[in-house]
Scaffold this motif. Sequence first.
Motif, PDB file in Angstrom:
ATOM      1  N   LEU A   1     -18.953   8.274   7.956  1.00  0.00           N
ATOM      2  CA  LEU A   1     -18.831   9.249   8.460  1.00  0.00           C
ATOM      3  C   LEU A   1     -17.236   9.231   9.149  1.00  0.00           C
ATOM      4  O   LEU A   1     -17.063  10.051   9.071  1.00  0.00           O
ATOM      5  CB  LEU A   1     -19.864   9.936   8.541  1.00  0.00           C
ATOM      6  N   HIS A   2     -17.478   7.744   9.985  1.00  0.00           N
ATOM      7  CA  HIS A   2     -15.580   8.157  10.982  1.00  0.00           C
ATOM      8  C   HIS A   2     -14.988   7.880  10.013  1.00  0.00           C
ATOM      9  O   HIS A   2     -13.972   8.138  10.229  1.00  0.00           O
ATOM     10  CB  HIS A   2     -15.982   6.218  11.436  1.00  0.00           C
ATOM     11  N   SER A   3     -14.955   6.250   8.615  1.00  0.00           N
ATOM     12  CA  SER A   3     -14.013   6.474   7.805  1.00  0.00           C
ATOM     13  C   SER A   3     -13.943   7.616   6.821  1.00  0.00           C
ATOM     14  O   SER A   3     -12.440   7.924   6.377  1.00  0.00           O
ATOM     15  CB  SER A   3     -14.341   5.721   6.356  1.00  0.00           C
ATOM     16  N   LEU A   4     -14.968   8.768   7.191  1.00  0.00           N
ATOM     17  CA  LEU A   4     -13.815  10.182   6.307  1.00  0.00           C
ATOM     18  C   LEU A   4     -13.587  11.140   7.262  1.00  0.00           C
ATOM     19  O   LEU A   4     -13.010  11.750   7.103  1.00  0.00           O
ATOM     20  CB  LEU A   4     -15.295  10.641   5.628  1.00  0.00           C
ATOM     21  N   GLY A   5     -13.744  10.815   8.177  1.00  0.00           N
ATOM     22  CA  GLY A   5     -12.712  11.455   9.377  1.00  0.00           C
ATOM     23  C   GLY A   5     -13.616  12.491  10.190  1.00  0.00           C
ATOM     24  O   GLY A   5     -13.643  13.642  11.109  1.00  0.00           O
TER      25      GLY A   5
END
Length: 150
Positions: A81-85
């Motif tokens: 989720l963090h890598s997707l913003g």
Amino acid sequence: MKTPRFFIPFCLICGLIVGAKNFGALNLQDAGEDLAAPQWVEGILQRPEQKGLQGRDLLCAERSCSAAPPWPDDDDPARWLHSLGFPDARRGQKELPQAPALVRHPEGWMILMTEASDRLEVVLQTQGGGRWAPERWEELRGLPWWGPLR
């Protein structure tokens, strides 16, 4: 009151013109692929173009996230989720997930979105995107979820 002589022929001519222009509307014509009705596919109301939809595709609709995997690799999706913003997405505390959310389902991951209170849009890891009937919402009770995905 007397009707002018030209009025009746004028109305007949207008009627013929309108009838000639709309004569083709009497025949049923195929609406085409773009307006094809969605079909029930394994419990999801789905259009053909939604079949290959992945979680990454939905969540990164406005930006490019091609380096990220299509779905989380493990049971904790925080890194994904963090890598997707979505650094603010947290594990849910309530019994039922609040849409929009990422849910760990027995069949894999799913993303929930809502357009209205009677429609629940889903993207399933195994099936792609579509719409769940309200009767299926109860299946979500007690599943782990992360959100909000705004």
